[in-house]
Each structure stands twice: as structure tokens, then as C-alpha cells.
Scaffold this motif. Sequence first.
Motif, PDB file in Angstrom:
ATOM      1  N   TYR A 219       0.807  -1.226   0.000  1.00 54.38           N
ATOM      2  CA  TYR A 219       0.000   0.000   0.000  1.00 54.38           C
ATOM      3  C   TYR A 219       0.837   1.273   0.000  1.00 54.38           C
ATOM      4  O   TYR A 219       0.298   2.362   0.162  1.00 54.38           O
ATOM      5  N   ILE A 239      -4.336   3.630   4.018  1.00 55.04           N
ATOM      6  CA  ILE A 239      -4.557   2.720   2.887  1.00 55.04           C
ATOM      7  C   ILE A 239      -5.651   3.258   1.980  1.00 55.04           C
ATOM      8  O   ILE A 239      -5.543   3.215   0.743  1.00 55.04           O
ATOM      9  N   VAL A 261      -8.562  -4.324   1.526  1.00 57.50           N
ATOM     10  CA  VAL A 261      -7.656  -5.074   2.399  1.00 57.50           C
ATOM     11  C   VAL A 261      -8.088  -6.537   2.478  1.00 57.50           C
ATOM     12  O   VAL A 261      -7.253  -7.451   2.372  1.00 57.50           O
TER      13      VAL A 261
END
Length: 315
Positions: A219, A239, A261
Motif C-alpha cells: 500500500y 490505505i 484489504v
Amino acid sequence: MGIQWFPGHMHVTKKAITERVKDIDVVIELLDARLPGSSANPMLAQLTGKRPKLKVLNKQDLADPERTQKWLDWYNSKPDTKAIALDAGETAPTQRLIKACRELAPNRSGMDKPLRVMICGVPNVGKSTLLNTMVGKKAAKTGDEAGITRIEQRINLASDFYLFDTPGMLWPKIIVEKSGYHLAASGAVGRNAYDEEEVALELISSIKGHYHRELAARYKLEDEHNIPTRHDDELLTEIARKRGAVMSGGRVNLQKAAEIVLNDFRSGTIGRVTLETPKKFETWLAEAQAAEAELRRQRAEKNKKRREAEPDFDE
């Protein structure tokens, strides 16, 4: 209470396993190599008793090889148990599984005494994909949604080797809170049973210490060495910004970031990650069992006091 998911069809699966296991020689339990403790079903252990067990750590290509070996050593130290690691897409897993099962039940062979094996696992652990690879055709439905397989089926892997497939099954009460989050992160829990943002935060918490380099690389996170000490919500917010999950006015879309994620973890895009070690899981389980025992004690004490307070109408 954490995350719980035990829908009606799993009650049916439990009953089917209870009946089928009476005629079974070896039980294969397919585990997720990224969460080998959390994906082991304690109810299955109760249902199958002392029958020999083959623990298959599936999706090893997505897991940390060093931690996978620790889990293999841990399971292989158990009585009447063997453990191997597989990829769901491994080209020829059949002979490895047959060999391991025959070693667990050496007295079962030939048409007069065929080896009868049952394969079980939590939802979305890759069982259907593995079975399709083993038989060389589409024998089972596959998908990325928990609970795809709903019926039992028998597959003959050899003339004297019968494999009984069962639908994916969890258990009525997940007492280890971390296990509930890890199972949800892996896709083993139905989407209506958890909040994706909450699960993503717990996932970040589980991986930011040992795998902070993988998080930073995936990320493009700043200040890599401080990642283990940063707050989980702060990391999820970064993120979101790095991956463009931003709404009008510059507000971050944490729901979108959570989906990113979770999808990256499930696909292995973050890297080869294992969320738990045998030592960690044993600690979580011991703490959860102690808490359950204390809860039962409190309930028993409360019921005792209530009975004592009730009037005795026989006097």
C-alpha cells in the motif's frame, strides 16, 4: 461475543457427519494454512472422536512457509494425526492424500476392506477446488462465497478408497474472539454476519507486527518501521488514501478500504501471511476456555441463588 455464524444448513451437516462417521476409517480436515488453529473445527473433533485424522494445510502458497512448518510439526506431534501442506491448485495431490490416509489406517485395503475417508473443513477453505483437481473434472461447486457446497457426495479415488465429501461447517459458538475475525477475513463466514470495516481493522492488527514490510510495500505506506505501533484505524485511513478510496470533500471511504484489504488478503496480494502460530493460538484458546468456565460458574451461582430465593410451597 465476537463473530458467530452457524446457519440452518450447518445443523443438517452436523447430523450428516454424526451418521456418516460411524462407518469412517480416517477423517481429513482441510485447514486454511494462514489460520490453521482458527480453521480447525472443535465440534468436528468431538464428532469424530479418536478416529485417525489427516490435517491438510491448504492454500500453503498464500501462507508464510516458516509458520506453516511450525504448524505441521505441531499437528504431527499429536497422536493418531498426520499433517501435510497443499495448494488447492496442486496438479497431483491425490496420491499424497491416499498415501497419508493409508499410513493412518494400514489395515484397510482391498475390495473386501476398502478405506473409507471423510473430508471436512470450514466454508471457503478450498475443498471443492481440491476435489475437482483430484478427480480431474468438476465434481463440486466452487466459489468465493461461504457455504457453496450443501450436499454430501462419495468420490472413488481408487477401487478400494472411498472419499465422502461434506459441506463446509463452522460450529455453534466461536469462543476464541480472534478466530472469529480470522475466519471472517479468510471468507469462511457469511457476509451478513460481520462488519467488513471491523474485520479489516482486526486483520491489520494481526499482520502489522510480523508483516509490516508486506503492508508497506503493498500500500506504499510511509514510515514502515513504525507500522507495528501505529493505530489500526490510522493505517486503514492511509490505505484508503493511497488506494484512492476517497469521497467528495476529501473524506476517506473506510468501507471501500476495508474491502480492498480483505480482498488482497484472500487473494494473497499482500504477501505470504499467516495470522497465528501454535503458541499464540494455544494462549488464545486457554484464555477463552478460562473465560467460558468462569461464565458457567457465574451462571450456576446465579441459578442457585434464584432457586434458594424461590418460596417452598410444600411447607
